[in-house]
Write an enzyme that holds these catalytic residues in place. Structure first.
Site, PDB file in Angstrom:
ATOM      1  N   CYS A  72       0.812  -1.225   0.000  1.00 63.32           N
ATOM      2  CA  CYS A  72       0.000   0.000   0.000  1.00 63.32           C
ATOM      3  C   CYS A  72       0.840   1.268   0.000  1.00 63.32           C
ATOM      4  O   CYS A  72       0.658   2.152  -0.838  1.00 63.32           O
ATOM      5  CB  CYS A  72      -1.003  -0.004   1.150  1.00 63.32           C
ATOM      6  N   HIS A 122      -2.955   1.238   6.848  1.00 62.69           N
ATOM      7  CA  HIS A 122      -3.146   1.142   5.401  1.00 62.69           C
ATOM      8  C   HIS A 122      -3.269   2.545   4.819  1.00 62.69           C
ATOM      9  O   HIS A 122      -3.726   3.465   5.494  1.00 62.69           O
ATOM     10  CB  HIS A 122      -4.409   0.327   5.089  1.00 62.69           C
ATOM     11  N   HIS A 134      -5.522   1.696  -4.451  1.00 61.19           N
ATOM     12  CA  HIS A 134      -4.657   1.135  -3.415  1.00 61.19           C
ATOM     13  C   HIS A 134      -4.209  -0.268  -3.794  1.00 61.19           C
ATOM     14  O   HIS A 134      -4.706  -0.863  -4.737  1.00 61.19           O
ATOM     15  CB  HIS A 134      -5.359   1.148  -2.056  1.00 61.19           C
TER      16      HIS A 134
END
Length: 158
Positions: A72, A122, A134
């Site tokens: 990520c 994240h 993402h």
């Protein structure tokens, strides 16, 4: 003097394009010689968003930051680096480096940080309409996805 019309597109020279046409397509009209940090930040954010979207389908790999595999924060780091901005490596470090913004102030290209308590776990790049680009997890790939929780913070890359 700078006239701004907010949108996902950024035009730095109007040329023969009228302000009305720019408004219809959501551009920004800059008078010759005019520049501002806000416009520069928008340009970097739009470029980073385009880079992230161009990586659609690239496989997730923990610790990878491109050009063909990403985790990520590797995707956000890579995307902003290609847009001319430097970010630290991890989602938490990226959160610490960005300027906090409210959900109502978010713009395309801003970073979206997912958290549990005070820990960021994240990050993605805001694409508009409640969606992010993402690289979510092992076995997955870079994709556009709806934000699935309200436990997010937004940050703007300086």
């Amino acid at each position: 003097m700078t006239a701004h019309i907010h949108s996902p597109f950024l035009l730095t020279r109007a040329g023969a394009v009228s302000a009305l046409t720019l408004a219809a397509f959501g551009g920004s009209l800059l008078m010759p010689g005019a520049a501002s940090e806000a416009v520069a930040a928008t340009a970097h954010a739009n470029e980073a968003l385009l880079v992230a979207s161009s990586k659609k389908g690239a496989p997730y790999r923990y610790g990878a930051s491109g050009p063909s595999r990403f985790d990520c924060s590797g995707l956000t780091l890579y995307s902003y680096k290609k847009a001319g901005k430097k970010l630290p490596r991890t989602a938490q470090q990226q959160f610490n480096k960005t300027r906090r913004i409210s959900a109502s102030s978010r713009k395309r290209g801003d970073l979206v940080f997912f958290h549990s308590g005070s820990s960021v776990y994240h990050v993605g790049i805001y694409a508009g309409s409640g969606k992010i680009w993402h690289s979510p997890k092992s076995g997955s790939w870079v994709k556009l996805e709806k934000i699935w929780t309200k436990k997010v913070w937004y940050g703007r890359v300086r």
